[in-house]
Design a protein around this motif. Structure first.
Motif, PDB file in Angstrom:
ATOM      1  N   ASP A  86     -34.240  -4.467  -5.273  1.00 56.73           N
ATOM      2  CA  ASP A  86     -35.406  -3.296  -5.670  1.00 56.73           C
ATOM      3  C   ASP A  86     -36.630  -4.219  -5.564  1.00 56.73           C
ATOM      4  O   ASP A  86     -37.627  -3.716  -4.963  1.00 56.73           O
ATOM      5  CB  ASP A  86     -35.245  -2.812  -6.934  1.00 56.73           C
ATOM      6  CG  ASP A  86     -33.989  -1.995  -6.770  1.00 56.73           C
ATOM      7  OD1 ASP A  86     -33.584  -1.236  -5.723  1.00 56.73           O
ATOM      8  OD2 ASP A  86     -33.474  -1.412  -7.999  1.00 56.73           O
ATOM      9  N   LEU A  87     -36.864  -5.518  -6.166  1.00 58.01           N
ATOM     10  CA  LEU A  87     -37.954  -6.013  -6.171  1.00 58.01           C
ATOM     11  C   LEU A  87     -38.537  -6.679  -4.683  1.00 58.01           C
ATOM     12  O   LEU A  87     -39.741  -6.570  -4.301  1.00 58.01           O
ATOM     13  CB  LEU A  87     -38.132  -7.339  -7.072  1.00 58.01           C
ATOM     14  CG  LEU A  87     -38.052  -7.210  -8.564  1.00 58.01           C
ATOM     15  CD1 LEU A  87     -37.639  -8.444  -9.357  1.00 58.01           C
ATOM     16  CD2 LEU A  87     -39.504  -6.666  -8.968  1.00 58.01           C
ATOM     17  N   ALA A  88     -37.476  -6.994  -3.939  1.00 62.30           N
ATOM     18  CA  ALA A  88     -37.780  -7.557  -2.542  1.00 62.30           C
ATOM     19  C   ALA A  88     -38.265  -6.077  -1.912  1.00 62.30           C
ATOM     20  O   ALA A  88     -39.259  -6.338  -0.726  1.00 62.30           O
ATOM     21  CB  ALA A  88     -36.723  -7.998  -1.978  1.00 62.30           C
ATOM     22  N   ARG A  89     -37.668  -5.034  -1.890  1.00 59.23           N
ATOM     23  CA  ARG A  89     -37.945  -3.713  -1.009  1.00 59.23           C
ATOM     24  C   ARG A  89     -39.485  -3.338  -1.773  1.00 59.23           C
ATOM     25  O   ARG A  89     -40.284  -3.058  -0.749  1.00 59.23           O
ATOM     26  CB  ARG A  89     -37.013  -2.703  -1.508  1.00 59.23           C
ATOM     27  CG  ARG A  89     -37.223  -1.614  -0.475  1.00 59.23           C
ATOM     28  CD  ARG A  89     -35.980  -0.390  -0.756  1.00 59.23           C
ATOM     29  NE  ARG A  89     -34.989  -0.649  -1.992  1.00 59.23           N
ATOM     30  CZ  ARG A  89     -33.809  -1.284  -1.986  1.00 59.23           C
ATOM     31  NH1 ARG A  89     -33.631  -1.981  -1.022  1.00 59.23           N
ATOM     32  NH2 ARG A  89     -33.247  -1.537  -3.000  1.00 59.23           N
ATOM     33  N   ASN A  90     -39.804  -3.320  -2.936  1.00 56.66           N
ATOM     34  CA  ASN A  90     -41.090  -3.045  -3.409  1.00 56.66           C
ATOM     35  C   ASN A  90     -41.942  -4.060  -2.897  1.00 56.66           C
ATOM     36  O   ASN A  90     -43.044  -3.547  -2.478  1.00 56.66           O
ATOM     37  CB  ASN A  90     -41.072  -3.239  -5.057  1.00 56.66           C
ATOM     38  CG  ASN A  90     -42.124  -2.672  -5.562  1.00 56.66           C
ATOM     39  OD1 ASN A  90     -42.908  -1.762  -4.892  1.00 56.66           O
ATOM     40  ND2 ASN A  90     -42.549  -3.151  -6.628  1.00 56.66           N
ATOM     41  N   PHE A  91     -41.770  -5.316  -2.846  1.00 55.95           N
ATOM     42  CA  PHE A  91     -42.586  -6.350  -2.469  1.00 55.95           C
ATOM     43  C   PHE A  91     -42.829  -5.996  -0.748  1.00 55.95           C
ATOM     44  O   PHE A  91     -44.146  -6.031  -0.529  1.00 55.95           O
ATOM     45  CB  PHE A  91     -42.195  -7.701  -2.603  1.00 55.95           C
ATOM     46  CG  PHE A  91     -43.228  -8.804  -1.845  1.00 55.95           C
ATOM     47  CD1 PHE A  91     -43.967  -9.301  -2.509  1.00 55.95           C
ATOM     48  CD2 PHE A  91     -42.680  -9.327  -0.729  1.00 55.95           C
ATOM     49  CE1 PHE A  91     -44.950 -10.092  -2.160  1.00 55.95           C
ATOM     50  CE2 PHE A  91     -43.778 -10.441  -0.223  1.00 55.95           C
ATOM     51  CZ  PHE A  91     -44.483 -10.561  -0.837  1.00 55.95           C
ATOM     52  N   ARG A  92     -41.936  -5.709  -0.174  1.00 53.68           N
ATOM     53  CA  ARG A  92     -42.076  -5.293   1.223  1.00 53.68           C
ATOM     54  C   ARG A  92     -42.990  -4.276   1.453  1.00 53.68           C
ATOM     55  O   ARG A  92     -43.659  -4.210   2.482  1.00 53.68           O
ATOM     56  CB  ARG A  92     -40.754  -5.310   2.089  1.00 53.68           C
ATOM     57  CG  ARG A  92     -40.648  -5.083   3.584  1.00 53.68           C
ATOM     58  CD  ARG A  92     -39.460  -5.327   4.342  1.00 53.68           C
ATOM     59  NE  ARG A  92     -38.620  -4.063   3.697  1.00 53.68           N
ATOM     60  CZ  ARG A  92     -37.321  -4.091   3.219  1.00 53.68           C
ATOM     61  NH1 ARG A  92     -36.972  -5.254   3.065  1.00 53.68           N
ATOM     62  NH2 ARG A  92     -36.627  -3.248   2.990  1.00 53.68           N
ATOM     63  N   GLU A  93     -42.687  -3.060   0.863  1.00 55.18           N
ATOM     64  CA  GLU A  93     -43.316  -1.770   0.936  1.00 55.18           C
ATOM     65  C   GLU A  93     -44.956  -2.131   0.586  1.00 55.18           C
ATOM     66  O   GLU A  93     -45.696  -1.394   1.079  1.00 55.18           O
ATOM     67  CB  GLU A  93     -42.749  -0.867  -0.037  1.00 55.18           C
ATOM     68  CG  GLU A  93     -41.546  -0.499   0.781  1.00 55.18           C
ATOM     69  CD  GLU A  93     -40.630   0.649  -0.244  1.00 55.18           C
ATOM     70  OE1 GLU A  93     -41.278   0.776  -1.376  1.00 55.18           O
ATOM     71  OE2 GLU A  93     -39.629   0.998   0.028  1.00 55.18           O
ATOM     72  N   THR A  94     -45.069  -2.818  -0.453  1.00 57.35           N
ATOM     73  CA  THR A  94     -46.634  -2.723  -1.148  1.00 57.35           C
ATOM     74  C   THR A  94     -47.341  -3.888  -0.275  1.00 57.35           C
ATOM     75  O   THR A  94     -48.765  -3.677   0.030  1.00 57.35           O
ATOM     76  CB  THR A  94     -46.496  -2.965  -2.463  1.00 57.35           C
ATOM     77  OG1 THR A  94     -46.009  -4.230  -2.689  1.00 57.35           O
ATOM     78  CG2 THR A  94     -45.958  -2.024  -3.323  1.00 57.35           C
ATOM     79  N   ARG A  95     -46.937  -5.199  -0.195  1.00 62.01           N
ATOM     80  CA  ARG A  95     -47.681  -6.248   0.093  1.00 62.01           C
ATOM     81  C   ARG A  95     -47.444  -6.646   1.719  1.00 62.01           C
ATOM     82  O   ARG A  95     -48.428  -6.437   2.286  1.00 62.01           O
ATOM     83  CB  ARG A  95     -47.298  -7.606  -0.549  1.00 62.01           C
ATOM     84  CG  ARG A  95     -47.609  -7.514  -1.932  1.00 62.01           C
ATOM     85  CD  ARG A  95     -49.106  -7.590  -1.994  1.00 62.01           C
ATOM     86  NE  ARG A  95     -49.690  -7.391  -3.538  1.00 62.01           N
ATOM     87  CZ  ARG A  95     -50.760  -7.278  -3.839  1.00 62.01           C
ATOM     88  NH1 ARG A  95     -51.834  -6.962  -2.839  1.00 62.01           N
ATOM     89  NH2 ARG A  95     -51.163  -7.182  -4.945  1.00 62.01           N
ATOM     90  N   LEU A  96     -46.365  -6.454   2.257  1.00 60.95           N
ATOM     91  CA  LEU A  96     -46.038  -6.831   3.786  1.00 60.95           C
ATOM     92  C   LEU A  96     -46.491  -5.721   4.393  1.00 60.95           C
ATOM     93  O   LEU A  96     -46.735  -5.723   5.737  1.00 60.95           O
ATOM     94  CB  LEU A  96     -44.746  -7.341   3.843  1.00 60.95           C
ATOM     95  CG  LEU A  96     -44.252  -8.667   3.305  1.00 60.95           C
ATOM     96  CD1 LEU A  96     -42.898  -9.063   3.692  1.00 60.95           C
ATOM     97  CD2 LEU A  96     -45.328  -9.797   3.651  1.00 60.95           C
ATOM     98  N   SER A  97     -46.553  -4.356   3.880  1.00 61.92           N
ATOM     99  CA  SER A  97     -47.094  -3.562   4.867  1.00 61.92           C
ATOM    100  C   SER A  97     -48.552  -3.243   5.186  1.00 61.92           C
ATOM    101  O   SER A  97     -48.936  -2.668   6.239  1.00 61.92           O
ATOM    102  CB  SER A  97     -46.752  -2.066   4.183  1.00 61.92           C
ATOM    103  OG  SER A  97     -47.419  -1.831   2.892  1.00 61.92           O
ATOM    104  N   THR A  98     -49.126  -4.330   4.305  1.00 61.93           N
ATOM    105  CA  THR A  98     -50.652  -4.489   4.500  1.00 61.93           C
ATOM    106  C   THR A  98     -50.998  -5.460   5.532  1.00 61.93           C
ATOM    107  O   THR A  98     -52.294  -5.929   5.855  1.00 61.93           O
ATOM    108  CB  THR A  98     -51.336  -4.651   3.293  1.00 61.93           C
ATOM    109  OG1 THR A  98     -51.034  -5.861   2.778  1.00 61.93           O
ATOM    110  CG2 THR A  98     -51.189  -3.683   2.330  1.00 61.93           C
ATOM    111  N   LEU A  99     -49.970  -5.995   6.258  1.00 59.93           N
ATOM    112  CA  LEU A  99     -50.114  -7.038   7.292  1.00 59.93           C
ATOM    113  C   LEU A  99     -51.122  -6.687   8.415  1.00 59.93           C
ATOM    114  O   LEU A  99     -50.867  -5.627   8.918  1.00 59.93           O
ATOM    115  CB  LEU A  99     -49.063  -7.573   7.700  1.00 59.93           C
ATOM    116  CG  LEU A  99     -48.207  -8.759   6.834  1.00 59.93           C
ATOM    117  CD1 LEU A  99     -46.891  -9.232   7.677  1.00 59.93           C
ATOM    118  CD2 LEU A  99     -49.122  -9.955   6.840  1.00 59.93           C
ATOM    119  N   LYS A 100     -52.136  -7.410   8.727  1.00 66.06           N
ATOM    120  CA  LYS A 100     -53.200  -6.837   9.897  1.00 66.06           C
ATOM    121  C   LYS A 100     -52.592  -7.757  10.883  1.00 66.06           C
ATOM    122  O   LYS A 100     -51.748  -8.925  10.823  1.00 66.06           O
ATOM    123  CB  LYS A 100     -54.418  -7.211   9.518  1.00 66.06           C
ATOM    124  CG  LYS A 100     -54.764  -6.746   8.236  1.00 66.06           C
ATOM    125  CD  LYS A 100     -55.040  -5.217   8.540  1.00 66.06           C
ATOM    126  CE  LYS A 100     -55.501  -4.662   6.949  1.00 66.06           C
ATOM    127  NZ  LYS A 100     -54.893  -3.256   6.891  1.00 66.06           N
TER     128      LYS A 100
END
Length: 163
Positions: free
Chosen positions: A9-23
């Motif tokens: 869940d933490l990894a999924r949350n991290f991917r959704e919140t932080r890595l989705s903002t990759l430019k």
């Protein structure tokens, strides 16, 4: 089993919140937006905007620097592998006390042996200096990029809501 689901869940949350903002690299390394700020106020404004705008890219930079730091310090890599592997092996193979000859080997004695060997090994690997190198190099790269990159046109309309 519950811990694995929490890690997932933490990894999924991290991917959704932080890595989705990759430019894209084209946007992150756009040399046409590079300029020196006029004053400290503009530099502060750029840092504030760019750290939010490029937060995923900056986390990626920190991750790459952390991997580089581990790969260039093999003793630290060995010490961390020894400690993590020791914990995993003790938890998996020795949950109950084991009779070896006339001695009873408990989980507590195995953890004590692991720490007696692992902590001095970790101490010689100098994790504190590696941590401060990581903090310093990340700060220089991220703050340098954030100060030199002009905010895009969308930053002008950031506080304006649609009518």
């Amino acid at each position: 089993m519950e811990q694995l689901s929490r890690v997932g869940d933490l990894a999924r949350n991290f991917r959704e919140t932080r890595l989705s903002t990759l430019k894209t690299p084209q946007e992150f390394f756009d040399h046409r937006q590079l300029s020196r700020p006029a004053d400290m106020n503009e530099a502060t404004t750029r840092i504030t905007y760019n750290t939010r705008h490029f937060s995923g890219n900056y986390l990626l930079v920190i991750g790459v620097l952390a991997v580089y730091a581990l790969l260039t310090n093999p003793l630290l890599l060995i010490a961390l592998g020894f400690l993590a592997g020791g914990f995993a092996a003790i938890n998996k193979f020795a949950p109950e006390p084991v009779q070896v000859g006339s001695q009873v080997v408990t989980q507590k004695s195995l953890y004590t042996a692991l720490f007696v060997i692992g902590i001095p090994l970790l101490w010689f690997a100098s994790p504190v200096s590696t941590f401060f190198w990581l903090v310093g190099s990340s700060a220089i790269l991220i703050l340098g990029h954030a100060v030199l990159m002009e905010p895009g046109v969308e930053s002008e309309y950031q506080g304006v809501e649609g009518v």
